[in-house]
Design a protein around this motif. Structure first.
Motif, PDB file in Angstrom:
ATOM      1  N   PRO A  42       0.820  -1.217   0.000  1.00 15.96           N
ATOM      2  CA  PRO A  42       0.000   0.000   0.000  1.00 15.96           C
ATOM      3  C   PRO A  42       0.853   1.265   0.000  1.00 15.96           C
ATOM      4  O   PRO A  42       1.997   1.263   0.462  1.00 15.96           O
ATOM      5  CB  PRO A  42      -0.797  -0.113   1.305  1.00 15.96           C
ATOM      6  N   GLY A  43       0.261   2.331  -0.494  1.00 20.08           N
ATOM      7  CA  GLY A  43       0.966   3.601  -0.599  1.00 20.08           C
ATOM      8  C   GLY A  43       1.468   4.122   0.732  1.00 20.08           C
ATOM      9  O   GLY A  43       2.511   4.780   0.801  1.00 20.08           O
ATOM     10  N   GLN A  47       5.290   5.417   1.562  1.00 21.92           N
ATOM     11  CA  GLN A  47       5.638   6.723   2.120  1.00 21.92           C
ATOM     12  C   GLN A  47       6.598   6.573   3.295  1.00 21.92           C
ATOM     13  O   GLN A  47       7.573   7.311   3.413  1.00 21.92           O
ATOM     14  CB  GLN A  47       4.376   7.475   2.569  1.00 21.92           C
ATOM     15  N   VAL A  48       6.322   5.612   4.171  1.00 20.61           N
ATOM     16  CA  VAL A  48       7.185   5.374   5.334  1.00 20.61           C
ATOM     17  C   VAL A  48       8.569   4.919   4.883  1.00 20.61           C
ATOM     18  O   VAL A  48       9.591   5.412   5.369  1.00 20.61           O
ATOM     19  CB  VAL A  48       6.544   4.332   6.284  1.00 20.61           C
ATOM     20  N   ALA A  49       8.606   3.998   3.946  1.00 22.65           N
ATOM     21  CA  ALA A  49       9.894   3.503   3.443  1.00 22.65           C
ATOM     22  C   ALA A  49      10.668   4.614   2.744  1.00 22.65           C
ATOM     23  O   ALA A  49      11.890   4.732   2.913  1.00 22.65           O
ATOM     24  CB  ALA A  49       9.676   2.336   2.484  1.00 22.65           C
ATOM     25  N   ALA A  50       9.982   5.442   1.990  1.00 14.86           N
ATOM     26  CA  ALA A  50      10.641   6.542   1.283  1.00 14.86           C
ATOM     27  C   ALA A  50      11.227   7.543   2.276  1.00 14.86           C
ATOM     28  O   ALA A  50      12.345   8.034   2.087  1.00 14.86           O
ATOM     29  CB  ALA A  50       9.658   7.231   0.340  1.00 14.86           C
ATOM     30  N   ALA A  66      11.658  12.312  -2.597  1.00 11.73           N
ATOM     31  CA  ALA A  66      12.097  11.031  -2.040  1.00 11.73           C
ATOM     32  C   ALA A  66      11.263   9.888  -2.591  1.00 11.73           C
ATOM     33  O   ALA A  66      11.791   8.841  -2.962  1.00 11.73           O
ATOM     34  CB  ALA A  66      12.025  11.065  -0.513  1.00 11.73           C
ATOM     35  N   VAL A  67       9.963  10.084  -2.650  1.00  8.34           N
ATOM     36  CA  VAL A  67       9.079   9.025  -3.144  1.00  8.34           C
ATOM     37  C   VAL A  67       9.327   8.771  -4.620  1.00  8.34           C
ATOM     38  O   VAL A  67       9.410   7.629  -5.067  1.00  8.34           O
ATOM     39  CB  VAL A  67       7.594   9.395  -2.892  1.00  8.34           C
TER      40      VAL A  67
END
Length: 162
Positions: A42-43, A47-50, A66-67
Motif C-alpha cells: 500500500p501507498g 511513504q514510510v519507506a521513502a 524522495a518518493v
C-alpha cells in the motif's frame, strides 16, 4: 568398458544440469514472488519507506522527491533483477516468450497497482519496468558475450589476442 564410463559421466552431467536448472528456476520464482509482493504494498507503507530511505540518501524527508526517486529506482531494479534471475533458465530456449513475459508482467503489475490503496498505475512506471528489464537482459547478454570471448581467447597465443 570405456564406452560405459562415458555414458555414466554423461548421465551424471545431465543430472547435475537438471539440478542446476531447477535451482535457477526456484531462484527466479522466489525473486518473482518478492517483487510482486513488494510492488503491491500500500501507498502508506511506501511513504514510510521513502521517508526512511531519504534520510540515508540525503533527500528531504517526506518530500515528493524522495518518493519519486525511490519509485523510479525500485521499478528499474526490480525488473532488472527479474530479467537477470530468469536469464539463465529460460533465455537459451524461450527468448521471445521470456521477453513477452517481462512485458506482460510489467503491464500486469501496473494494472494491479491501480487496485492497491494509495497506489496508481502510470505509464512512466511501465516505462521504468520495461527499461529495467532491458537493462537486466542487456547486462546478461554483455556478460555472456564477454565470458564467451574470454573463453575463445584463452586458447590463443598472447600475440593473437586483441
Amino acid at each position: 568398458l570405456r564406452g560405459l564410463g562415458r555414458v555414466e559421466v554423461g548421465r551424471q552431467d545431465s543430472a547435475i544440469n537438471q539440478a542446476v536448472r531447477r535451482a535457477q528456476v526456484r531462484w527466479f520464482l522466489m525473486v518473482l514472488t518478492a517483487v510482486l509482493v513488494l510492488l503491491m504494498l500500500p501507498g502508506s507503507l511506501i511513504q514510510v519507506a521513502a521517508a526512511w530511505l531519504a534520510t540515508w540518501w540525503g533527500l528531504p524527508a517526506g518530500g515528493s522527491e524522495a518518493v519519486l526517486s525511490l519509485d523510479s529506482l525500485v521499478h528499474l531494479l526490480f525488473f532488472a533483477l527479474l530479467a537477470v534471475s530468469g536469464f539463465r533458465p529460460w533465455w537459451s530456449q524461450y527468448r521471445l516468450q521470456f521477453v513477452l513475459f517481462l512485458v506482460a508482467l510489467a503491464g500486469l503489475t501496473e494494472c494491479l497497482q491501480a487496485l492497491v490503496p494509495g497506489r496508481s498505475a502510470s505509464w512512466s512506471d511501465l516505462g521504468r519496468d520495461l527499461a529495467g528489464s532491458g537493462i537486466g537482459l542487456g547486462l546478461c547478454l554483455l556478460w555472456r558475450g564477454w565470458k564467451g570471448r574470454a573463453g575463445l581467447l584463452r586458447g590463443l597465443p598472447l600475440a593473437q589476442r586483441s
